[in-house]
Structures are given as structure tokens and as C-alpha cells.
Design a protein around this motif. Sequence first.
Motif, PDB file in Angstrom:
ATOM      1  N   THR A   1       0.732  -1.057  -0.049  1.00  0.00           N
ATOM      2  CA  THR A   1      -0.170   0.142  -0.133  1.00  0.00           C
ATOM      3  C   THR A   1       1.105   1.175  -0.012  1.00  0.00           C
ATOM      4  OG1 THR A   1      -2.042  -1.044   1.075  1.00  0.00           O
ATOM      5  CG2 THR A   1      -1.679   1.298   1.392  1.00  0.00           C
ATOM      6  N   THR A   2       1.937   1.161   0.457  1.00  0.00           N
ATOM      7  CA  THR A   2       3.066   2.317   0.730  1.00  0.00           C
ATOM      8  C   THR A   2       3.268   2.396  -0.672  1.00  0.00           C
ATOM      9  OG1 THR A   2       3.769   2.145   3.255  1.00  0.00           O
ATOM     10  CG2 THR A   2       5.114   3.371   1.734  1.00  0.00           C
ATOM     11  N   THR A   3       3.636   1.676  -1.386  1.00  0.00           N
ATOM     12  CA  THR A   3       4.212   1.662  -3.048  1.00  0.00           C
ATOM     13  C   THR A   3       3.181   2.097  -3.744  1.00  0.00           C
ATOM     14  OG1 THR A   3       5.691  -0.345  -2.502  1.00  0.00           O
ATOM     15  CG2 THR A   3       4.849   0.324  -4.847  1.00  0.00           C
ATOM     16  N   LEU A   4       1.872   1.763  -3.708  1.00  0.00           N
ATOM     17  CA  LEU A   4       0.850   2.182  -4.110  1.00  0.00           C
ATOM     18  C   LEU A   4       0.439   3.752  -4.105  1.00  0.00           C
ATOM     19  CD1 LEU A   4      -1.874   1.233  -6.206  1.00  0.00           C
ATOM     20  CD2 LEU A   4      -2.933   1.584  -3.892  1.00  0.00           C
ATOM     21  N   LYS A   5       0.835   4.386  -2.855  1.00  0.00           N
ATOM     22  CA  LYS A   5       0.393   5.522  -2.401  1.00  0.00           C
ATOM     23  C   LYS A   5       1.568   6.500  -2.863  1.00  0.00           C
ATOM     24  CE  LYS A   5      -3.011   4.922   1.354  1.00  0.00           C
ATOM     25  NZ  LYS A   5      -3.128   5.044   2.691  1.00  0.00           N
TER      26      LYS A   5
END
Length: 324
Positions: A42-46
Motif C-alpha cells: 500500500t505504501t508503494t501504491l500511495k
Amino acid sequence: MIQFQNVSKYFNQGTPIVKALDLTINKGEFFILIGPSGSGKTTTLKMINRLIDLSEGTLLINGKKISDYDIHELRWNIGYVLQQIALFPHMTIAENIAIVPEMKKWDKEKIDERVNELMKLVGLEPNIYGQRKPRELSGGQQQRIGVIRALAADPEIIIMDEPFSALDPISREKLQDDILTLQKTIKKTIVFVTHDMQEALKLGDRIAIMKDGEIVQVGTPDELVYHPANDFVSSFIGKTEPMLRIADFDLELLLSQPESLTPIGVGMETLSVNSSLERTLQVLFEHEQISIERDGEIIGVLHRQTMLQYVLNELRMRVGNVNE
């Protein structure tokens, strides 16, 4: 299209959440990020839409650093779909969809056309649902609105953070089928986070499996299932088999043309030419032949035997490739 070059993210006095990530996501690709909790997906996505800023490295979209984009321009060109859709409860469905086009100062006629087009695309009649409030829709219907709201201003990229995980299994499976069918029409670059391996194998053109902030393996569903990089990937996938999903499935190529102008749709189940392989097989399970339509016009007939032969040929090809 989207390039991570040695990208890292640190929280809490230097604790790495994402470590030296190198990854390229291609234009028009349905790309999945998956991994256990805390893996950094999710960090990568954001980081793509700068909801979280990277700590080190370079992140490029269309060859341009994301830090060089005006942040409003960047986010207007990236649709975002969350697990909790968060439609504005005091606004109608049409008003919810129109938010970003209005912020971009589209004229009213263009906005109305876009709202109607998108609602029809996901099977929600604008005249019936457009003036309803979110509370008057089911969870699955609200999720469809969340998806098309992200598409409203026609962004190049859609990022989706576990968008179907809160739904019941039947609604979830239906929305998975819908997004595959929709992608055949919109051909967007989709980056999709999930914790469900079966969902990843069903939806993804390619899948990145993450662990402890790093990518362990990137590949197609078949590559991950049949050629796992290590024991972690093998264990994470388990005994899951990829669904038969053919990226270039073209229903029109399988059709028989009628020999005369006799109406061929009468008394026959009808399916859109843009239907997914899974949906087509489901209908043919119950019907010996079905008529296929495009833009409301019948363009041919699909026979069960033709479809079975097609699937058999694809399975033989896959087995051959795996055994090589």
C-alpha cells in the motif's frame, strides 16, 4: 509508463517500509501488488500519487519525475479507488461522479454526457440511479460508482487499494468480472493492491509479490504458479491454480455469421462482444448457442462446441509451454 528506480521509503526514524524498489509498470497493464501485512504494497501504491512521498530514489510517470508535476495535475490524472468508497452522502450519485470534472472546469453538457456514459458502462441506468443518494444503493453498486468516479476525468492511471475486500463473496466475484470487462473497453494502466492470491491470479496481467518492503518476484500468473522464484513465493501462492484468463481473448473471432437475414436473436440468450472469457463460459454452460451483440446490434452466433474447442486449444498451448 510508471517507473520506480531505487525507490525507498522510511518511517519512524529510519525504519524502511520499502527498500530500493526497481519496477516498471507498462502502459495499459493490469498490475497487481500483493504480499503479507507490512510488506509495503500500500505504501508503494500511495507513492504513485504522492499521498506518501518517497524518501530515496526516483519515481517517473511517462518519463517525468512525479516531483516535477503540479500535485493537482498529477492527482487529476490518477484515479483512486479505496476499500471504503466514501461517497459524499448528501450528494446524488451523478454529483459524486462529476466531482473531478467540475474541479477541472468541464462544461455542464460534457460532464452530463460523461456521467451517463460511465453509469451505462457498469450497468446502472442514469435515469434510475443518477439522482439517488449513496444510501439507496447496495454495497456492490456503491463500489461500481467508486470505480467510475475514478474514471470520470479520463485519467491515464487508476490505482486501487483493496477495493473489493469489504464485499460479500458473490458481489466481489461479480465486480472482479466487471473490472476485467471494463478494462477491455477503457484500456487504462491499473495498479491494484490485494491480499487475496486468487483475486491477483484472476485479474493481473502481471503480479509483484512483496515481502518486507522488497519485491520477491514479478511475473504473469502462470509464471508465478509454475515457476516460483523461491520457497516463500511457493508457500504464499499455495496450491492455488490460475484461472483460465486469456489477455487477448477476442469473442468476435469465434462467431458464426448467419446465412440469411433471419432474426438470430429471437429466443436466444444475448451477450456483449466485450464480455470476459469467464462470463462467456458461464452463459454457454446453460445454453447451446448464444447471440453476440455490439452497440445493441446482433453481430453473430457463438456455439458451445466452438468455445470448447477454443478453450481446449488454449489449454494444450499452456501445457506445452509449461513442459518446455
